[in-house]
Enzyme design. Structure first.
Site, PDB file in Angstrom:
ATOM      1  N   LYS A 188    -142.138  25.018  32.623  1.00 26.36           N
ATOM      2  CA  LYS A 188    -141.265  24.974  31.438  1.00 26.36           C
ATOM      3  C   LYS A 188    -141.323  23.559  30.859  1.00 26.36           C
ATOM      4  O   LYS A 188    -140.679  22.657  31.367  1.00 26.36           O
ATOM      5  CB  LYS A 188    -139.838  25.334  31.862  1.00 26.36           C
ATOM      6  CG  LYS A 188    -138.999  26.044  30.826  1.00 26.36           C
ATOM      7  CD  LYS A 188    -138.765  25.301  29.544  1.00 26.36           C
ATOM      8  CE  LYS A 188    -137.596  24.350  29.612  1.00 26.36           C
ATOM      9  NZ  LYS A 188    -137.514  23.482  28.400  1.00 26.36           N
ATOM     10  N   GLU A 262    -136.354  15.283  40.714  1.00 27.11           N
ATOM     11  CA  GLU A 262    -136.718  13.901  40.374  1.00 27.11           C
ATOM     12  C   GLU A 262    -135.880  13.558  39.150  1.00 27.11           C
ATOM     13  O   GLU A 262    -136.117  14.074  38.070  1.00 27.11           O
ATOM     14  CB  GLU A 262    -138.216  13.816  40.107  1.00 27.11           C
ATOM     15  CG  GLU A 262    -138.738  12.417  40.283  1.00 27.11           C
ATOM     16  CD  GLU A 262    -138.815  11.690  38.978  1.00 27.11           C
ATOM     17  OE1 GLU A 262    -137.802  11.050  38.616  1.00 27.11           O
ATOM     18  OE2 GLU A 262    -139.849  11.765  38.320  1.00 27.11           O
ATOM     19  N   CYS A 296    -138.337   7.166  33.895  1.00 23.32           N
ATOM     20  CA  CYS A 296    -137.279   7.321  34.886  1.00 23.32           C
ATOM     21  C   CYS A 296    -137.213   6.122  35.823  1.00 23.32           C
ATOM     22  O   CYS A 296    -136.144   5.756  36.282  1.00 23.32           O
ATOM     23  CB  CYS A 296    -137.477   8.610  35.665  1.00 23.32           C
ATOM     24  SG  CYS A 296    -139.175   8.843  36.182  1.00 23.32           S
ATOM     25  N   GLU A 393    -128.157   4.939  32.995  1.00 22.47           N
ATOM     26  CA  GLU A 393    -129.534   4.984  32.515  1.00 22.47           C
ATOM     27  C   GLU A 393    -129.527   5.032  30.992  1.00 22.47           C
ATOM     28  O   GLU A 393    -128.897   5.895  30.396  1.00 22.47           O
ATOM     29  CB  GLU A 393    -130.213   6.237  33.078  1.00 22.47           C
ATOM     30  CG  GLU A 393    -131.665   6.355  32.702  1.00 22.47           C
ATOM     31  CD  GLU A 393    -132.347   7.524  33.400  1.00 22.47           C
ATOM     32  OE1 GLU A 393    -131.784   8.629  33.438  1.00 22.47           O
ATOM     33  OE2 GLU A 393    -133.473   7.322  33.900  1.00 22.47           O
TER      34      GLU A 393
HETATM   35  P1  NAD Z   1    -132.690  17.265  30.457  1.00 17.42           P
HETATM   36  O1  NAD Z   1    -132.474  17.093  31.898  1.00 17.42           O
HETATM   37  O2  NAD Z   1    -131.668  17.998  29.668  1.00 17.42           O
HETATM   38  O3  NAD Z   1    -134.077  18.015  30.199  1.00 17.42           O
HETATM   39  C1  NAD Z   1    -135.161  18.047  31.113  1.00 17.42           C
HETATM   40  C2  NAD Z   1    -135.752  19.452  31.147  1.00 17.42           C
HETATM   41  O4  NAD Z   1    -134.794  20.364  31.685  1.00 17.42           O
HETATM   42  C3  NAD Z   1    -136.145  20.025  29.789  1.00 17.42           C
HETATM   43  O5  NAD Z   1    -137.317  20.797  29.946  1.00 17.42           O
HETATM   44  C4  NAD Z   1    -134.968  20.918  29.456  1.00 17.42           C
HETATM   45  O6  NAD Z   1    -135.284  21.959  28.576  1.00 17.42           O
HETATM   46  C5  NAD Z   1    -134.597  21.469  30.808  1.00 17.42           C
HETATM   47  N1  NAD Z   1    -133.204  21.910  30.944  1.00 17.42           N
HETATM   48  C6  NAD Z   1    -132.118  21.497  30.230  1.00 17.42           C
HETATM   49  N2  NAD Z   1    -131.011  22.112  30.670  1.00 17.42           N
HETATM   50  C7  NAD Z   1    -131.376  22.915  31.689  1.00 17.42           C
HETATM   51  C8  NAD Z   1    -130.677  23.792  32.562  1.00 17.42           C
HETATM   52  N3  NAD Z   1    -129.362  23.953  32.476  1.00 17.42           N
HETATM   53  N4  NAD Z   1    -131.369  24.461  33.514  1.00 17.42           N
HETATM   54  C9  NAD Z   1    -132.698  24.283  33.627  1.00 17.42           C
HETATM   55  N5  NAD Z   1    -133.422  23.479  32.832  1.00 17.42           N
HETATM   56  C10 NAD Z   1    -132.771  22.794  31.870  1.00 17.42           C
HETATM   57  O7  NAD Z   1    -132.921  15.837  29.836  1.00 17.42           O
HETATM   58  P2  NAD Z   1    -132.654  15.394  28.304  1.00 17.42           P
HETATM   59  O8  NAD Z   1    -131.392  15.955  27.756  1.00 17.42           O
HETATM   60  O9  NAD Z   1    -133.870  15.669  27.541  1.00 17.42           O
HETATM   61  O10 NAD Z   1    -132.448  13.839  28.516  1.00 17.42           O
HETATM   62  C11 NAD Z   1    -131.169  13.351  28.860  1.00 17.42           C
HETATM   63  C12 NAD Z   1    -131.235  12.131  29.715  1.00 17.42           C
HETATM   64  O11 NAD Z   1    -131.890  12.465  30.936  1.00 17.42           O
HETATM   65  C13 NAD Z   1    -132.066  10.984  29.162  1.00 17.42           C
HETATM   66  O12 NAD Z   1    -131.321  10.145  28.344  1.00 17.42           O
HETATM   67  C14 NAD Z   1    -132.468  10.285  30.428  1.00 17.42           C
HETATM   68  O13 NAD Z   1    -131.467   9.423  30.854  1.00 17.42           O
HETATM   69  C15 NAD Z   1    -132.608  11.392  31.427  1.00 17.42           C
HETATM   70  N6  NAD Z   1    -134.001  11.813  31.624  1.00 17.42           N
HETATM   71  C16 NAD Z   1    -134.613  11.472  32.770  1.00 17.42           C
HETATM   72  C17 NAD Z   1    -135.926  11.848  32.968  1.00 17.42           C
HETATM   73  C18 NAD Z   1    -136.668  11.496  34.192  1.00 17.42           C
HETATM   74  O14 NAD Z   1    -137.880  11.443  34.158  1.00 17.42           O
HETATM   75  N7  NAD Z   1    -136.005  11.308  35.304  1.00 17.42           N
HETATM   76  C19 NAD Z   1    -136.615  12.558  32.003  1.00 17.42           C
HETATM   77  C20 NAD Z   1    -135.944  12.925  30.835  1.00 17.42           C
HETATM   78  C21 NAD Z   1    -134.635  12.542  30.680  1.00 17.42           C
END
Ligand code: NAD
Ligand code: MN
Length: 484
Positions: A188, A262, A296, A393
């Site tokens: 996904k 992660e 990250c 973060e």
């Molecule tokens: P997110 O965690 O919402 O999204 C990551 C992935 O998870 C996306 O593919 C999203 O569609 C999916 N997702 C979202 N809600 C979900 C759920 N309930 N169940 C399963 N999958 C779901 O991250 P974001 O909103 O895009 O970013 C928010 C914050 O997260 C950023 O500001 C940053 O601090 C952090 N972030 C960290 C990483 C990392 O590599 N550790 C990556 C992206 C974002």
């Protein structure tokens, strides 16, 4: 402090051509070896964050699509899992070679869909994605040697959810070990950056990967949530925010679905007074401004020994002022576009909080394009460990400076975080580097370098940065059952 050169370099624009890229207007879901329309029929545009222009429409998978993908995967797994490892490895080699063949196209698409500088997608994201497939291709017929010579078996169907900061690279981190171990995978991608995963689906077709072995379900959090909750899934691998990671962990509690997470970080980059300071400044810049700080493991908490604080900050500011912010397709660009309007407002909110809490903000002066999402590289000094910008973060081009006097204080401050993904140590003394590294609660510790990735090395977190390791032989373990 002496500044080594005052020469100002002018650069002519050097944009990479996007003429060779042939994208479809619209992409369906990649299920059972082919693209198909979503059952409920929704499509959403993915935009270029540097221009706000739509690039292509992408399907959003609903629960019926998730079920269809899971059924196709479940049907495909026994045959895939029973192939001799050597044969599975050949498919992975083929995928790796095809990524290399299409590297230029993949780099441009990664850049226009996500906003990262072409220099990074071309030199880091795409080559590393290929090397992850090469690396795990090599493991496919040697699995038991990665697990202390035990007898192993695949888990079955695995669900993998990735974020938008390294779209193709995260897909490779997830898919390569899963497939090498004989599992089949449903990936996904993130909503703002689905395109390179869809090109990877085309690559799977070109590699004649058996249908159902890889499925790509584009969509939003609801799609991810449905995937997490579907029957017949044996393992979920998630990279993203700590909030969503926690939600997934709660949803899977009490089930037999395996999980690796992660999550976020607030990694300390520690500069000791005996470090080669110019080299350290390059590492600080790479640690926090690489990929706009959407990393990250970004070195977002800069810990400087007090005796060299002023010198390091002066050198850093000089260096920051020369960063070129703008068109991600320009080969001279250092800092590209912020990935989305949402991410830009998260960064802005935290920066405002930093100012309100009393830290001193310096943002470089640069001409930003009129359209698109941009944030000028920013340095915060006078930061106290309790400030939000020292704790949370930011996931943007913003570095917060803290100071320390002794090695013990450096360790204590570095570990004073609910996260523990990575750390950097800058020192000339090898013994000190090892001593500090072993006291840090961080999955990856870099010495005199930062943001250095390698498929042979394990990556993963302590504390709220998550659990499980990806990369190297350690990355096989979450995808295998140890039979005896
Ligand atoms: P997110 O965690 O919402 O999204 C990551 C992935 O998870 C996306 O593919 C999203 O569609 C999916 N997702 C979202 N809600 C979900 C759920 N309930 N169940 C399963 N999958 C779901 O991250 P974001 O909103 O895009 O970013 C928010 C914050 O997260 C950023 O500001 C940053 O601090 C952090 N972030 C960290 C990483 C990392 O590599 N550790 C990556 C992206 C974002
Ligand atoms: Mn996009």
């Amino acid at each position: 402090m002496s500044i080594r050169t005052s020469v100002v370099w002018d650069y002519a624009p050097a944009p990479e051509s996007a003429d060779h890229v042939r994208l479809r207007d619209r992409y369906g879901l990649f299920i059972d070896g082919d693209f198909r329309d979503p059952v409920a029929g929704t499509y959403e545009p993915t935009i270029n964050p540097a221009t706000e222009e739509p690039i292509a429409e992408v399907a959003y998978a609903g629960p019926d699509d998730v079920s269809a993908a899971v059924e196709a995967a479940y049907a495909a797994q026994p045959k895939w899992g029973a192939l001799p490892g050597l044969e599975r490895g050949k498919y992975l080699y083929r995928i790796a070679r095809l990524i290399q063949e299409r590297a230029r196209e993949l780099a441009v698409v990664e850049t226009i869909d996500g906003g990262k500088p072409l220099r990074e997608s071309r030199d880091v994201d795409i080559p590393l994605a290929a090397s992850h497939f090469f690396h795990y291709a090599g493991w496919a017929d040697k699995l038991r040697y990665g697990v202390n010579a035990r007898e192993v078996a695949p888990l079955g169907v695995v669900g993998q959810i990735v974020p938008w900061n390294f779209p193709l690279l995260m897909a490779a981190w997830k898919l390569a070990p899963a497939l090498a171990c004989g599992n089949v995978a449903i990936l996904k991608p993130a909503e703002t950056t689905p395109l390179t995963a869809l090109l990877l689906a085309e690559i799977c077709q070109e590699a004649e990967l058996p249908p159902g072995v890889v499925s790509i379900l584009t969509g939003n959090g609801d799609t991810g949530s449905a995937l997490v909750r579907s029957n017949k899934i044996k393992k979920i691998a998630f990279t993203g925010s700590t909030a969503v990671g926690r939600e997934i962990q709660a949803a899977l509690a009490g089930t037999d679905v395996r999980l690796t997470l992660e999550l976020g970080g607030k990694s300390a980059n520690i500069v000791f007074e005996d470090a080669a300071l110019d080299q350290a400044v390059e590492g600080i810049v790479n640690g926090i401004f690489f990929n706009q700080g959407h990393v990250c493991c970004a070195g977002s908490r800069l810990l400087i020994q007090e005796s060299v604080r002023d010198e390091v900050i002066a050198k850093l500011w000089q260096r920051m002022r020369r960063l070129r912010v703008g068109d991600p397709l320009d080969k001279n660009t250092d800092v590209g576009a912020i990935n989305s309007a949402e991410q830009l407002s998260r960064i802005e909110a935290l920066v405002v909080a930093g100012e309100e809490e009393g830290a001193t903000r310096q943002s470089i002066e640069c001409e930003l394009p009129e359209r698109g999402y941009w944030f000028a590289p920013t340095l915060f000094t006078d930061v106290s460990p309790a400030h939000r910008i020292a704790v949370e973060e930011i996931f943007g081009p913003v570095v917060s400076v803290l100071t320390f006097r002794t090695q013990a204080e450096a360790i204590e401050k570095a570990n004073n975080s609910r996260y523990g993904l990575a750390a950097g140590i800058w020192t000339d003394k090898g013994a000190k580097a090892f001593e500090v590294a072993s006291a840090l609660q961080a999955g990856v510790v870099w010495q005199n370098t930062y943001n250095h990735f390698d498929p042979t090395a394990a990556f993963g977190g302590y504390k709220e940065s998550g659990f499980g390791r990806e990369g190297g032989p350690a990355g096989l373990r979450p995808y295998l059952e140890v039979v005896r």
